[in-house]
Design a protein around this motif. Structure first.
Motif, PDB file in Angstrom:
ATOM      1  N   ASP A   1     -75.045  30.647  20.030  1.00 47.74           N
ATOM      2  CA  ASP A   1     -73.887  30.461  21.090  1.00 47.74           C
ATOM      3  C   ASP A   1     -72.708  31.160  20.766  1.00 47.74           C
ATOM      4  OD1 ASP A   1     -72.128  29.636  22.969  1.00 47.74           O
ATOM      5  OD2 ASP A   1     -72.394  27.455  22.480  1.00 47.74           O
ATOM      6  N   PRO A   2     -72.101  32.311  21.184  1.00 47.26           N
ATOM      7  CA  PRO A   2     -71.302  32.944  21.030  1.00 47.26           C
ATOM      8  C   PRO A   2     -69.893  32.458  21.243  1.00 47.26           C
ATOM      9  CG  PRO A   2     -72.600  34.437  22.594  1.00 47.26           C
ATOM     10  CD  PRO A   2     -73.386  32.841  22.342  1.00 47.26           C
ATOM     11  N   THR A   3     -69.982  31.399  22.101  1.00 46.07           N
ATOM     12  CA  THR A   3     -68.686  30.643  22.556  1.00 46.07           C
ATOM     13  C   THR A   3     -68.510  29.643  21.627  1.00 46.07           C
ATOM     14  OG1 THR A   3     -69.528  28.910  23.757  1.00 46.07           O
ATOM     15  CG2 THR A   3     -69.170  31.024  24.914  1.00 46.07           C
ATOM     16  N   ALA A   4     -69.404  29.675  20.319  1.00 44.32           N
ATOM     17  CA  ALA A   4     -68.939  28.266  19.342  1.00 44.32           C
ATOM     18  C   ALA A   4     -68.076  28.666  18.427  1.00 44.32           C
ATOM     19  CB  ALA A   4     -70.421  27.741  18.957  1.00 44.32           C
ATOM     20  N   LEU A   5     -68.039  30.084  18.035  1.00 46.00           N
ATOM     21  CA  LEU A   5     -67.107  30.140  16.770  1.00 46.00           C
ATOM     22  C   LEU A   5     -65.744  30.695  16.943  1.00 46.00           C
ATOM     23  CD1 LEU A   5     -68.195  30.760  13.768  1.00 46.00           C
ATOM     24  CD2 LEU A   5     -68.099  33.138  14.386  1.00 46.00           C
ATOM     25  N   MET A   6     -64.793  29.822  16.115  1.00 44.45           N
ATOM     26  CA  MET A   6     -63.454  30.051  16.162  1.00 44.45           C
ATOM     27  C   MET A   6     -63.129  30.479  14.659  1.00 44.45           C
ATOM     28  SD  MET A   6     -62.399  26.681  18.209  1.00 44.45           S
ATOM     29  CE  MET A   6     -63.436  25.533  16.969  1.00 44.45           C
ATOM     30  N   VAL A   7     -61.800  31.181  14.530  1.00 45.14           N
ATOM     31  CA  VAL A   7     -61.259  31.501  13.169  1.00 45.14           C
ATOM     32  C   VAL A   7     -60.183  31.144  12.629  1.00 45.14           C
ATOM     33  CG1 VAL A   7     -62.535  33.845  13.247  1.00 45.14           C
ATOM     34  CG2 VAL A   7     -60.138  33.538  13.714  1.00 45.14           C
ATOM     35  N   GLY A   8     -59.884  30.884  11.346  1.00 48.05           N
ATOM     36  CA  GLY A   8     -58.761  30.309  11.067  1.00 48.05           C
ATOM     37  C   GLY A   8     -58.165  30.512   9.696  1.00 48.05           C
ATOM     38  N   THR A   9     -56.896  30.231   9.201  1.00 45.68           N
ATOM     39  CA  THR A   9     -56.654  30.642   7.847  1.00 45.68           C
ATOM     40  C   THR A   9     -57.039  29.603   6.821  1.00 45.68           C
ATOM     41  OG1 THR A   9     -54.492  29.927   8.137  1.00 45.68           O
ATOM     42  CG2 THR A   9     -54.833  31.976   8.761  1.00 45.68           C
ATOM     43  N   ASP A  10     -56.891  28.218   7.056  1.00 48.07           N
ATOM     44  CA  ASP A  10     -57.208  27.198   6.109  1.00 48.07           C
ATOM     45  C   ASP A  10     -55.878  27.021   5.250  1.00 48.07           C
ATOM     46  OD1 ASP A  10     -58.097  24.726   5.128  1.00 48.07           O
ATOM     47  OD2 ASP A  10     -59.027  26.071   3.690  1.00 48.07           O
ATOM     48  N   LEU A  11     -54.750  27.616   5.581  1.00 43.89           N
ATOM     49  CA  LEU A  11     -53.533  27.768   4.748  1.00 43.89           C
ATOM     50  C   LEU A  11     -52.984  26.479   4.914  1.00 43.89           C
ATOM     51  CD1 LEU A  11     -52.005  31.033   5.929  1.00 43.89           C
ATOM     52  CD2 LEU A  11     -52.650  30.454   3.696  1.00 43.89           C
ATOM     53  N   PRO A  12     -52.197  25.985   3.526  1.00 44.67           N
ATOM     54  CA  PRO A  12     -52.299  26.649   2.253  1.00 44.67           C
ATOM     55  C   PRO A  12     -53.497  26.505   1.464  1.00 44.67           C
ATOM     56  CG  PRO A  12     -51.146  24.605   2.177  1.00 44.67           C
ATOM     57  CD  PRO A  12     -51.786  24.773   3.638  1.00 44.67           C
ATOM     58  N   SER A  13     -54.460  26.339   2.082  1.00 43.71           N
ATOM     59  CA  SER A  13     -55.826  26.350   1.121  1.00 43.71           C
ATOM     60  C   SER A  13     -55.863  25.432  -0.006  1.00 43.71           C
ATOM     61  CB  SER A  13     -56.052  27.805   0.700  1.00 43.71           C
ATOM     62  OG  SER A  13     -56.153  28.826   1.889  1.00 43.71           O
ATOM     63  N   THR A  14     -55.508  24.163   0.481  1.00 43.70           N
ATOM     64  CA  THR A  14     -55.165  23.111  -0.607  1.00 43.70           C
ATOM     65  C   THR A  14     -56.598  22.874  -1.572  1.00 43.70           C
ATOM     66  OG1 THR A  14     -55.526  21.277   0.939  1.00 43.70           O
ATOM     67  CG2 THR A  14     -53.306  22.044   0.751  1.00 43.70           C
ATOM     68  N   ARG A  15     -56.677  22.748  -2.680  1.00 45.05           N
ATOM     69  CA  ARG A  15     -57.844  22.482  -3.301  1.00 45.05           C
ATOM     70  C   ARG A  15     -59.199  23.319  -3.246  1.00 45.05           C
ATOM     71  NH1 ARG A  15     -58.314  15.944  -3.113  1.00 45.05           N
ATOM     72  NH2 ARG A  15     -57.808  16.163  -0.841  1.00 45.05           N
ATOM     73  N   ALA A  16     -58.839  24.599  -2.660  1.00 48.16           N
ATOM     74  CA  ALA A  16     -59.803  25.566  -2.627  1.00 48.16           C
ATOM     75  C   ALA A  16     -59.827  26.578  -3.766  1.00 48.16           C
ATOM     76  CB  ALA A  16     -59.282  26.476  -1.424  1.00 48.16           C
ATOM     77  N   ARG A  17     -60.991  26.972  -4.116  1.00 45.91           N
ATOM     78  CA  ARG A  17     -61.278  27.817  -5.376  1.00 45.91           C
ATOM     79  C   ARG A  17     -60.182  29.015  -5.328  1.00 45.91           C
ATOM     80  NH1 ARG A  17     -66.102  26.919  -3.512  1.00 45.91           N
ATOM     81  NH2 ARG A  17     -66.463  29.002  -3.002  1.00 45.91           N
ATOM     82  N   ARG A  18     -60.099  29.497  -4.126  1.00 50.89           N
ATOM     83  CA  ARG A  18     -58.970  30.567  -3.841  1.00 50.89           C
ATOM     84  C   ARG A  18     -58.383  30.391  -2.664  1.00 50.89           C
ATOM     85  NH1 ARG A  18     -60.343  33.959   0.104  1.00 50.89           N
ATOM     86  NH2 ARG A  18     -62.331  34.710   0.482  1.00 50.89           N
ATOM     87  N   PRO A  19     -57.140  31.109  -2.417  1.00 46.51           N
ATOM     88  CA  PRO A  19     -56.481  30.644  -1.072  1.00 46.51           C
ATOM     89  C   PRO A  19     -56.909  31.773   0.169  1.00 46.51           C
ATOM     90  CG  PRO A  19     -55.405  31.959  -2.455  1.00 46.51           C
ATOM     91  CD  PRO A  19     -56.270  31.319  -3.319  1.00 46.51           C
ATOM     92  N   PHE A  20     -56.715  31.709   1.311  1.00 48.60           N
ATOM     93  CA  PHE A  20     -56.785  32.535   2.157  1.00 48.60           C
ATOM     94  C   PHE A  20     -56.353  33.997   1.996  1.00 48.60           C
ATOM     95  CE2 PHE A  20     -55.014  34.813   6.020  1.00 48.60           C
ATOM     96  CZ  PHE A  20     -56.354  35.142   6.710  1.00 48.60           C
ATOM     97  N   LEU A  21     -57.241  34.817   2.348  1.00 45.40           N
ATOM     98  CA  LEU A  21     -56.732  36.376   2.031  1.00 45.40           C
ATOM     99  C   LEU A  21     -56.715  36.962   3.385  1.00 45.40           C
ATOM    100  CD1 LEU A  21     -59.284  37.210  -1.072  1.00 45.40           C
ATOM    101  CD2 LEU A  21     -56.468  36.515  -1.189  1.00 45.40           C
ATOM    102  N   ASP A  22     -55.974  37.935   3.584  1.00 45.01           N
ATOM    103  CA  ASP A  22     -55.642  38.565   4.919  1.00 45.01           C
ATOM    104  C   ASP A  22     -57.206  39.366   5.083  1.00 45.01           C
ATOM    105  OD1 ASP A  22     -53.335  37.755   4.804  1.00 45.01           O
ATOM    106  OD2 ASP A  22     -52.509  39.657   4.977  1.00 45.01           O
ATOM    107  N   ASP A  23     -57.947  39.646   4.026  1.00 41.33           N
ATOM    108  CA  ASP A  23     -59.025  40.364   4.062  1.00 41.33           C
ATOM    109  C   ASP A  23     -60.108  39.553   4.760  1.00 41.33           C
ATOM    110  OD1 ASP A  23     -57.860  42.838   3.222  1.00 41.33           O
ATOM    111  OD2 ASP A  23     -58.759  42.580   1.194  1.00 41.33           O
TER     112      ASP A  23
END
Length: 250
Positions: free
Chosen positions: A200-222
Motif C-alpha cells: 500500500d503506497p499510501t501507508a508509509l509516512m516519515v518522521g524524525t523521532d526527535l529528540p530520539s529519547t532512549r534510542a541507540r542513536r539520534p535521528f540523522l539528517d541522512d
C-alpha cells in the motif's frame, strides 16, 4: 533535499510542564524552539507532536507546543479511558488529531479500554489511533482489534524484523506505518519500506523521532536521504508529505 516534509513523529519536552519517570528515565529538555533549530534546512513544513510515556496524561505541554509550532502541526495525545467527549472535543479544537497507545513501554489501557477509546475518539472528533508497539507481540487478538479500527498507525516500522509479517498483515488492512526511529529499531529499514510500499503506497509516512529519547542513536539528517534512495522517485512526494498530510490534516 527540497521535498517538503511532514514530520509524522516528534516529541517536545518542555520542563515547564509535568514529567513522569518511566522505568527511572526522564528526558532532557527539547522545546519547540530547540526542535525548529534542529530541523532548520530539512524542509519540514508540518508535523505531529507525539506525547511520550514520560508525559503521562498532561495536555499542557502539547497544547503549548502546537501554539508555538503553528497550524500545520497537530498533536497525538495520551488520555485516560474515562476522558469525556467534551474534553476530547476541546483537545481537537486545540489541534489534537490522534490518541496514542504506548504498548511497548506499558500503557494505562487494557485491550478492551483501548478498543473502546480508539473508537470513541474517532466517533467524537475523527481521530485515529497510534500504536507504539513491538510487532512481534501482535497476536491474533491484537491484530483483529487494530485492523478493525476506523483508522490506525504503527510507530517505528513495528520495531523488529521478526515482527514484519505481522506489520504487513496490518498494512493489508489499511493501517499506516511510520518510517521513524532508525536508531531504535532492530531491522533493515529498506526491507520494511519496500515491503510496505509494495502492499500500500499510501501507508508509509516519515518522521524524525526527535529528540530520539532512549534510542541507540539520534535521528540523522541522512536518514531522510536513505529513505529517498530506497523509494522510486515517483513515490517520494507521497511518502514525505502527501500520505501524512492526508492522514493528519485531512
Amino acid at each position: 533535499m527540497t521535498q517538503p516534509v511532514f514530520d509524522a513523529h516528534l516529541h517536545i519536552v518542555d520542563p515547564a510542564y509535568p514529567l513522569v519517570e518511566n522505568d527511572g528515565y526522564l528526558p532532557d529538555p527539547f522545546t519547540a524552539s530547540d526542535y525548529l533549530a534542529r530541523v532548520d534546512g530539512l524542509e519540514i513544513a508540518g508535523g505531529a507532536v507525539v506525547s511520550g510515556s514520560f508525559q503521562g496524561f498532561d495536555q499542557g505541554h502539547l497544547i503549548e507546543a502546537l501554539k508555538n509550532l503553528g497550524p500545520r502541526y497537530v498533536g497525538v495525545t495520551q488520555i485516560p479511558a474515562d476522558t469525556t467527549d467534551h474534553e476530547i472535543s476541546d483537545l481537537h479544537d486545540a489541534g489534537v488529531r490522534a490518541v496514542r497507545f504506548n504498548v511497548a513501554r506499558g500503557g494505562s489501557a487494557d485491550l478492551d479500554d483501548m478498543d473502546r477509546l480508539a473508537r470513541r475518539v474517532h466517533d467524537v472528533s475523527g481521530w485515529h489511533a497510534e500504536f507504539y508497539i513491538d510487532a512481534r507481540t501482535v497476536d491474533d487478538d491484537l491484530y483483529t482489534r487494530i485492523a478493525g479500527l476506523p483508522a490506525a498507525s504503527v510507530d517505528h516500522l513495528g520495531m523488529h524484523e521478526d515482527g514484519l509479517p505481522n506489520l504487513l498483515r496490518l498494512v493489508e488492512q489499511g493501517v499506516r506505518v511510520k518510517a521513524t526511529g532508525f536508531g531504535r529499531i532492530h531491522m533493515d529499514p529498506a526491507t520494511a519500506i519496500r515491503a510496505i510500499m509494495d502492499i500500500d503506497p499510501t501507508a508509509l509516512m516519515v518522521g524524525t523521532d526527535l529528540p530520539s529519547t532512549r534510542a541507540r542513536r539520534p535521528f540523522l539528517d541522512d536518514d531522510f536521504e536513505y529513505i529517498t534512495q530506497v523509494l522510486d522517485p515517483s513515490q517520494v512526494a507521497d511518502v514525505f508529505w502527501n500520505n501524512a498530510a492526508a492522514f493528519y490534516l485531512g
